[in-house]
Design a protein around this motif. Sequence first.
Motif, PDB file in Angstrom:
ATOM      1  N   VAL A   1      11.630  -6.370 -17.858  1.00 61.25           N
ATOM      2  CA  VAL A   1      11.753  -5.369 -18.911  1.00 61.25           C
ATOM      3  C   VAL A   1      11.886  -3.994 -18.288  1.00 61.25           C
ATOM      4  N   LYS A   2      12.747  -3.183 -18.822  1.00 64.72           N
ATOM      5  CA  LYS A   2      12.961  -1.822 -18.302  1.00 64.72           C
ATOM      6  C   LYS A   2      11.698  -0.985 -18.513  1.00 64.72           C
ATOM      7  N   CYS A   3      11.112  -0.514 -17.430  1.00 63.83           N
ATOM      8  CA  CYS A   3       9.883   0.285 -17.526  1.00 63.83           C
ATOM      9  C   CYS A   3      10.052   1.596 -16.792  1.00 63.83           C
TER      10      CYS A   3
ATOM     11  N   ALA B   1       0.834  -1.203   0.000  1.00 59.12           N
ATOM     12  CA  ALA B   1       0.000   0.000   0.000  1.00 59.12           C
ATOM     13  C   ALA B   1       0.866   1.251   0.000  1.00 59.12           C
ATOM     14  N   ASN B   2       0.258   2.322  -0.467  1.00 55.18           N
ATOM     15  CA  ASN B   2       0.805   3.663  -0.273  1.00 55.18           C
ATOM     16  C   ASN B   2      -0.368   4.536   0.174  1.00 55.18           C
ATOM     17  N   ARG B   3      -0.226   5.822   0.145  1.00 55.80           N
ATOM     18  CA  ARG B   3      -1.288   6.692   0.658  1.00 55.80           C
ATOM     19  C   ARG B   3      -2.570   6.642  -0.168  1.00 55.80           C
ATOM     20  N   GLN B   4      -2.435   6.396  -1.463  1.00 49.82           N
ATOM     21  CA  GLN B   4      -3.599   6.468  -2.341  1.00 49.82           C
ATOM     22  C   GLN B   4      -4.261   5.121  -2.628  1.00 49.82           C
ATOM     23  N   PHE B   5      -3.488   4.047  -2.685  1.00 51.33           N
ATOM     24  CA  PHE B   5      -4.034   2.756  -3.113  1.00 51.33           C
ATOM     25  C   PHE B   5      -3.502   1.612  -2.257  1.00 51.33           C
ATOM     26  N   VAL B   6      -4.272   0.535  -2.224  1.00 51.37           N
ATOM     27  CA  VAL B   6      -3.826  -0.731  -1.651  1.00 51.37           C
ATOM     28  C   VAL B   6      -3.869  -1.739  -2.793  1.00 51.37           C
TER      29      VAL B   6
ATOM     30  N   THR C   1       2.573   2.927 -10.275  1.00 49.70           N
ATOM     31  CA  THR C   1       3.928   2.491 -10.603  1.00 49.70           C
ATOM     32  C   THR C   1       4.745   2.326  -9.318  1.00 49.70           C
ATOM     33  N   HIS C   2       4.574   3.255  -8.384  1.00 50.59           N
ATOM     34  CA  HIS C   2       5.285   3.179  -7.105  1.00 50.59           C
ATOM     35  C   HIS C   2       4.943   1.893  -6.363  1.00 50.59           C
ATOM     36  N   ILE C   3       3.663   1.556  -6.328  1.00 49.33           N
ATOM     37  CA  ILE C   3       3.236   0.331  -5.626  1.00 49.33           C
ATOM     38  C   ILE C   3       3.797  -0.915  -6.310  1.00 49.33           C
ATOM     39  N   PHE C   4       3.782  -0.937  -7.649  1.00 44.92           N
ATOM     40  CA  PHE C   4       4.302  -2.107  -8.359  1.00 44.92           C
ATOM     41  C   PHE C   4       5.812  -2.248  -8.172  1.00 44.92           C
TER      42      PHE C   4
ATOM     43  N   LYS D   1       7.457  -1.199  -5.531  1.00 48.96           N
ATOM     44  CA  LYS D   1       7.606  -1.566  -4.122  1.00 48.96           C
ATOM     45  C   LYS D   1       7.361  -3.053  -3.911  1.00 48.96           C
ATOM     46  N   SER D   2       6.391  -3.609  -4.641  1.00 49.95           N
ATOM     47  CA  SER D   2       6.047  -5.021  -4.489  1.00 49.95           C
ATOM     48  C   SER D   2       6.823  -5.928  -5.442  1.00 49.95           C
ATOM     49  N   LYS D   3       7.713  -5.329  -6.260  1.00 49.92           N
ATOM     50  CA  LYS D   3       8.544  -6.078  -7.216  1.00 49.92           C
ATOM     51  C   LYS D   3       7.711  -6.884  -8.203  1.00 49.92           C
ATOM     52  N   LEU D   4       6.627  -6.286  -8.687  1.00 53.60           N
ATOM     53  CA  LEU D   4       5.746  -6.969  -9.639  1.00 53.60           C
ATOM     54  C   LEU D   4       5.933  -6.496 -11.074  1.00 53.60           C
TER      55      LEU D   4
END
Length: 116
Positions: A114-116, A24-29, A102-105, A107-110
């Motif tokens: 591929v370089k994104c 999670a971050n402030r905006q999404f889980v 993008t931050h959540i993904f 953080k969760s290594k998902l």
Amino acid sequence: MRKAYRIKKNEEFQAVFKKGKSFANRQFVLYFYPKPNQTHFRIGLSVGKRIGNAVVRNQVKRYLRQAFLELEDCIKQDFDYVVIARNPAKDLSFFEVKKSLTHIFRKSKLFSKVKC
């Protein structure tokens, strides 16, 4: 986003919540659950009434769907994802939604290798 790529049934949501992991971050889980036989990821969106009226909730869902569409090549494909919007999400622009997702993904290594 095709309807085949969406999670609609309550049982499928519950399976992701109970068996999956979350970040999670402030905006999404973000909840995610691996599905090895799946060729494409599926997403479920949850935007509660606390976020705002129907117009605001639908806008948040549209932004999330579009962000997933743009990040499609970067996201690992063999997972089910459920995104729950928190209250600060209602004030975000599309680019801020995409950045937060993008931050959540990351953080969760998902993200795939591929370089994104």
